[in-house]
Design a protein around this motif. Sequence first.
Motif, short mmCIF file in Angstrom:
data_model
loop_
_atom_site.label_atom_id
_atom_site.label_comp_id
_atom_site.label_asym_id
_atom_site.label_seq_id
_atom_site.Cartn_x
_atom_site.Cartn_y
_atom_site.Cartn_z
N ILE A 281 0.85 -1.20 0.00
CA ILE A 281 0.00 0.00 0.00
C ILE A 281 0.89 1.25 0.00
N HIS A 282 2.08 1.12 0.56
CA HIS A 282 3.11 2.15 0.47
C HIS A 282 4.20 1.66 -0.50
N GLY A 283 4.42 2.41 -1.57
CA GLY A 283 5.27 1.92 -2.65
C GLY A 283 6.76 1.87 -2.34
N ASP A 284 7.18 2.57 -1.30
CA ASP A 284 8.61 2.58 -0.95
C ASP A 284 8.92 1.58 0.16
N GLU A 285 8.10 0.51 0.22
CA GLU A 285 8.29 -0.52 1.24
C GLU A 285 8.30 -1.89 0.56
N PRO A 286 9.30 -2.11 -0.33
CA PRO A 286 9.23 -3.23 -1.27
C PRO A 286 9.40 -4.62 -0.67
N MET B 244 1.28 -5.47 5.89
CA MET B 244 2.74 -5.60 5.83
C MET B 244 3.37 -4.28 5.38
N HIS B 245 4.30 -3.79 6.21
CA HIS B 245 4.90 -2.47 5.97
C HIS B 245 6.40 -2.47 6.24
N GLU B 246 7.02 -1.31 5.89
CA GLU B 246 8.41 -1.06 6.26
C GLU B 246 8.52 0.38 6.75
N ASP B 247 9.62 0.67 7.46
CA ASP B 247 9.76 1.98 8.08
C ASP B 247 11.22 2.43 8.02
N VAL C 2 7.73 5.41 -4.21
CA VAL C 2 7.19 6.44 -3.32
C VAL C 2 6.02 5.88 -2.49
N ARG C 3 5.80 6.51 -1.37
CA ARG C 3 4.79 6.04 -0.42
C ARG C 3 3.36 6.17 -0.96
N THR C 4 3.09 7.30 -1.60
CA THR C 4 1.70 7.63 -1.96
C THR C 4 1.36 7.18 -3.39
#
Length: 250
Positions: free
Chosen positions: A57-62, A138-141, A99-101
């Motif tokens: 859902i956030h593109g910069d969290e591959p 599922m995300h990254e930070d 990118v995130r958005t």
Amino acid sequence: MLHRVHDYRHLIDRWRGVARAAGLRLRRLAKEDGFDLFYLETSELAGTSGLYLSAGIHGDEPAAPEALVRWAEKNAARLAGMPLLIFPCLNPWGLRNNVRTDSRGRDLNRMFHHDRHPVITAVRRVTRPHRFHTALAMHEDYDAQGIYLYEVQRGRNRFGEALLGRAMRILPPDPRRRIDTSTAKNGLIRRRLVRKIFESMGYPEAIWLHLFHSQNTFTFETPSEAALELRVRAHMAVLDECARRIRGAA
Ligand SMILES: [Zn+2]
């Protein structure tokens, strides 16, 4: 040049392979920003025993979409026998552009309280009939110093420690006592839902799931600056434990 994990078409080719091997159909979810989006739903999905999985859902969290497809490839032979609803990548434009958005700067993970984004509207429609034992976002930070997990608190049946425990064999937990604005302990943030906070900022996926669809709701985060392979494996470890939990419940 972008790393292969940002190649959305390649990702979807792999999901087609998973669907073929599993005897499932990759279904069309929506078309947005020039990309076709898909989801996977098994016929076992009924009652309240299911597992909801979502990535990208956030593109910069591959690492998240990569881990999800790799986990599905590894488990293709038994996928159809599990009660699953899977969204492999909810923001392909973001993934492609790192990118995130989305292309208009919207954070999709703040839009689950209404039908103003076509992708979220489609997710809400597909999810509407279902109730899940467990849901995992599922995300990254980039700020993370290790892995961490949000668990929305409900009742006594909690297993955030077990999910983190599996992933800790691969990456250490975030040592911070405060993460974002929450108190954390060994990478676990467990809190009750304060609906007011989210009504002003917009519902993230996990909050919407907790309110309307899932008994146990988790958001798992890997540290963006750790090695990609370790981040992927940490996500896969959490997926394994989620799958084990729903089997035990069925
Ligand atoms: Zn994220």
